[in-house]
Design a protein around this motif. Structure first.
Motif, PDB file in Angstrom:
ATOM      1  N   GLU A  23       0.822  -1.208   0.000  1.00  0.00           N
ATOM      2  CA  GLU A  23       0.000   0.000   0.000  1.00  0.00           C
ATOM      3  C   GLU A  23       0.857   1.260   0.000  1.00  0.00           C
ATOM      4  O   GLU A  23       0.524   2.247  -0.664  1.00  0.00           O
ATOM      5  CB  GLU A  23      -0.937  -0.010   1.210  1.00  0.00           C
ATOM      6  CG  GLU A  23      -2.043  -1.052   1.099  1.00  0.00           C
ATOM      7  CD  GLU A  23      -2.809  -1.215   2.392  1.00  0.00           C
ATOM      8  OE1 GLU A  23      -3.984  -1.649   2.327  1.00  0.00           O
ATOM      9  OE2 GLU A  23      -2.234  -0.944   3.474  1.00  0.00           O
ATOM     10  N   ALA A  24       1.956   1.232   0.742  1.00  0.00           N
ATOM     11  CA  ALA A  24       2.852   2.393   0.772  1.00  0.00           C
ATOM     12  C   ALA A  24       3.464   2.636  -0.608  1.00  0.00           C
ATOM     13  O   ALA A  24       3.513   3.772  -1.094  1.00  0.00           O
ATOM     14  CB  ALA A  24       3.947   2.182   1.816  1.00  0.00           C
ATOM     15  N   CYS A  25       3.916   1.566  -1.258  1.00  0.00           N
ATOM     16  CA  CYS A  25       4.488   1.713  -2.599  1.00  0.00           C
ATOM     17  C   CYS A  25       3.438   2.209  -3.583  1.00  0.00           C
ATOM     18  O   CYS A  25       3.730   3.037  -4.448  1.00  0.00           O
ATOM     19  CB  CYS A  25       5.056   0.374  -3.071  1.00  0.00           C
ATOM     20  SG  CYS A  25       6.548  -0.156  -2.197  1.00  0.00           S
ATOM     21  N   GLY A  26       2.208   1.729  -3.447  1.00  0.00           N
ATOM     22  CA  GLY A  26       1.140   2.165  -4.329  1.00  0.00           C
ATOM     23  C   GLY A  26       0.829   3.640  -4.168  1.00  0.00           C
ATOM     24  O   GLY A  26       0.622   4.363  -5.155  1.00  0.00           O
ATOM     25  N   ALA A  27       0.788   4.109  -2.902  1.00  0.00           N
ATOM     26  CA  ALA A  27       0.510   5.522  -2.641  1.00  0.00           C
ATOM     27  C   ALA A  27       1.616   6.411  -3.196  1.00  0.00           C
ATOM     28  O   ALA A  27       1.361   7.481  -3.755  1.00  0.00           O
ATOM     29  CB  ALA A  27       0.343   5.757  -1.141  1.00  0.00           C
ATOM     30  N   LEU A  28       2.863   5.971  -3.056  1.00  0.00           N
ATOM     31  CA  LEU A  28       3.997   6.733  -3.589  1.00  0.00           C
ATOM     32  C   LEU A  28       3.938   6.826  -5.109  1.00  0.00           C
ATOM     33  O   LEU A  28       4.057   7.915  -5.688  1.00  0.00           O
ATOM     34  CB  LEU A  28       5.308   6.071  -3.155  1.00  0.00           C
ATOM     35  CG  LEU A  28       6.581   6.585  -3.842  1.00  0.00           C
ATOM     36  CD1 LEU A  28       6.865   8.029  -3.456  1.00  0.00           C
ATOM     37  CD2 LEU A  28       7.768   5.683  -3.499  1.00  0.00           C
ATOM     38  N   LYS A  29       3.749   5.690  -5.775  1.00  0.00           N
ATOM     39  CA  LYS A  29       3.755   5.671  -7.238  1.00  0.00           C
ATOM     40  C   LYS A  29       2.567   6.421  -7.825  1.00  0.00           C
ATOM     41  O   LYS A  29       2.667   6.996  -8.912  1.00  0.00           O
ATOM     42  CB  LYS A  29       3.753   4.222  -7.727  1.00  0.00           C
ATOM     43  CG  LYS A  29       4.997   3.444  -7.361  1.00  0.00           C
ATOM     44  CD  LYS A  29       6.238   3.958  -8.065  1.00  0.00           C
ATOM     45  CE  LYS A  29       6.331   3.475  -9.479  1.00  0.00           C
ATOM     46  NZ  LYS A  29       7.623   3.835 -10.125  1.00  0.00           N
ATOM     47  N   ALA A  30       1.433   6.432  -7.106  1.00  0.00           N
ATOM     48  CA  ALA A  30       0.269   7.168  -7.584  1.00  0.00           C
ATOM     49  C   ALA A  30       0.551   8.668  -7.605  1.00  0.00           C
ATOM     50  O   ALA A  30       0.067   9.399  -8.479  1.00  0.00           O
ATOM     51  CB  ALA A  30      -0.944   6.870  -6.704  1.00  0.00           C
ATOM     52  N   ALA A  31       1.345   9.140  -6.630  1.00  0.00           N
ATOM     53  CA  ALA A  31       1.672  10.564  -6.548  1.00  0.00           C
ATOM     54  C   ALA A  31       2.839  10.935  -7.457  1.00  0.00           C
ATOM     55  O   ALA A  31       2.828  11.992  -8.098  1.00  0.00           O
ATOM     56  CB  ALA A  31       1.996  10.939  -5.107  1.00  0.00           C
ATOM     57  N   ILE A  79      -1.007  13.324  -1.015  1.00  0.00           N
ATOM     58  CA  ILE A  79       0.383  13.202  -1.442  1.00  0.00           C
ATOM     59  C   ILE A  79       0.470  13.636  -2.895  1.00  0.00           C
ATOM     60  O   ILE A  79      -0.273  13.143  -3.745  1.00  0.00           O
ATOM     61  CB  ILE A  79       0.892  11.756  -1.282  1.00  0.00           C
ATOM     62  CG1 ILE A  79       0.669  11.259   0.142  1.00  0.00           C
ATOM     63  CG2 ILE A  79       2.365  11.658  -1.658  1.00  0.00           C
ATOM     64  CD1 ILE A  79       0.989   9.793   0.338  1.00  0.00           C
ATOM     65  N   ARG A  80       1.389  14.558  -3.200  1.00  0.00           N
ATOM     66  CA  ARG A  80       1.496  15.108  -4.545  1.00  0.00           C
ATOM     67  C   ARG A  80       2.934  15.074  -5.039  1.00  0.00           C
ATOM     68  O   ARG A  80       3.880  15.057  -4.249  1.00  0.00           O
ATOM     69  CB  ARG A  80       0.979  16.551  -4.581  1.00  0.00           C
ATOM     70  CG  ARG A  80      -0.438  16.712  -4.054  1.00  0.00           C
ATOM     71  CD  ARG A  80      -0.902  18.145  -4.185  1.00  0.00           C
ATOM     72  NE  ARG A  80      -2.151  18.370  -3.468  1.00  0.00           N
ATOM     73  CZ  ARG A  80      -2.789  19.536  -3.421  1.00  0.00           C
ATOM     74  NH1 ARG A  80      -2.285  20.586  -4.056  1.00  0.00           N
ATOM     75  NH2 ARG A  80      -3.916  19.660  -2.736  1.00  0.00           N
ATOM     76  N   ASP A  81       3.069  15.084  -6.347  1.00  0.00           N
ATOM     77  CA  ASP A  81       4.383  15.135  -6.983  1.00  0.00           C
ATOM     78  C   ASP A  81       4.981  16.521  -6.751  1.00  0.00           C
ATOM     79  O   ASP A  81       4.412  17.532  -7.167  1.00  0.00           O
ATOM     80  CB  ASP A  81       4.242  14.857  -8.467  1.00  0.00           C
ATOM     81  CG  ASP A  81       5.582  14.610  -9.150  1.00  0.00           C
ATOM     82  OD1 ASP A  81       6.620  15.031  -8.611  1.00  0.00           O
ATOM     83  OD2 ASP A  81       5.576  14.000 -10.234  1.00  0.00           O
ATOM     84  N   GLY A  82       6.130  16.569  -6.089  1.00  0.00           N
ATOM     85  CA  GLY A  82       6.780  17.846  -5.824  1.00  0.00           C
ATOM     86  C   GLY A  82       7.661  18.338  -6.949  1.00  0.00           C
ATOM     87  O   GLY A  82       8.211  19.438  -6.866  1.00  0.00           O
TER      88      GLY A  82
END
Length: 240
Positions: A183-191, A227-230
């Protein structure tokens, strides 16, 4: 197996409103009222005329602090030190490349601890280096959690935004939220799709955190986080 309790609020939107009130800044509700909006954003979707309005999860997330994950832009000297345009000046910086003196608070006692120095973007080659990476990841996670609990947005970054910055966010998700490794990897890659999750240089240390105890008994719901792409320096767009 001990069952962990998920906190349905840490209510990050409420924390931000409390922080705005302390600083004397206009609250989200006041801003909406001054602009003629008919929706009371503090009442969970109830309009000022009393009619219930169903708010989308995305709209609810935008009311709270934001996690920006990515890299940094180059300054005149060629160092990755500047904020990309996507990151507002108000976001608290969590630089996952280095660690200075840290203030740790336990109860009513605050102590200063020495920094960890710099973290190089390479796979650790010894047990000592593995332990140091874990300490870095835990430091990053603490810093992110502390800012979010104050209602502050955070800029989690490294130089190019591929490995060390994303690893810091993954550590936060694994230690302070209900997220599993997947789930953590999924949240990161989605952002930030270009970020390294399952292929992160520090995957072994991150999985160690995932298999260990959570930092808190009360955990934030990772699905409620914004969580957003910075972003990153344009010169790094073609690098992987």
């Amino acid at each position: 197996q001990k069952k962990l309790r998920v906190m349905p609020g840490i209510d990050f939107a409420a924390l931000r409103r409390e922080r705005e009130a302390r600083q004397g800044a206009p609250s989200s509700a006041a801003t909406a009222a001054s602009s003629g909006s008919t929706t009371d954003v503090t009442s969970g979707g109830r309009r000022l005329d009393g009619v219930e309005v169903e708010l989308s999860p995305a709209a609810e997330r935008q009311a709270g602090p934001v996690i920006y994950v990515g890299g940094a832009c180059k300054d005149a000297s060629g160092h990755h030190a500047l904020r990309p345009a996507a990151v507002p000046p108000s976001a608290v910086e969590v630089d996952c490349r280095k660690s200075g003196t840290e203030v740790r608070v336990r109860g009513n006692v605050a102590t200063l601890t020495a920094g960890l120095g710099s973290l190089h973007d390479r796979k650790p080659a010894s047990d000592a280096e593995c332990e140091r990476v874990v300490e870095f990841l835990q430091r990053d996670a603490r810093a992110i959690d502390a800012s979010l609990r104050r209602g502050e947005s955070v800029w989690v970054h490294c130089a190019q935004g591929f490995n060390r910055g994303p690893s810091g966010l993954l550590a936060y998700l694994l230690l302070y939220t209900d997220a599993s490794w997947d789930e953590a990897c999924g949240a990161l890659k989605a952002a930030r799709p270009r970020a390294r999750g399952r292929h992160n240089t520090f995957r072994q240390q991150l999985e160690q955190l995932a298999d260990g105890p959570k930092a808190n008994v009360l955990l934030a719901d990772h699905r409620s986080l914004d969580i957003r792409d910075g972003g990153n320096d344009p010169c790094d767009d073609d690098r992987r």
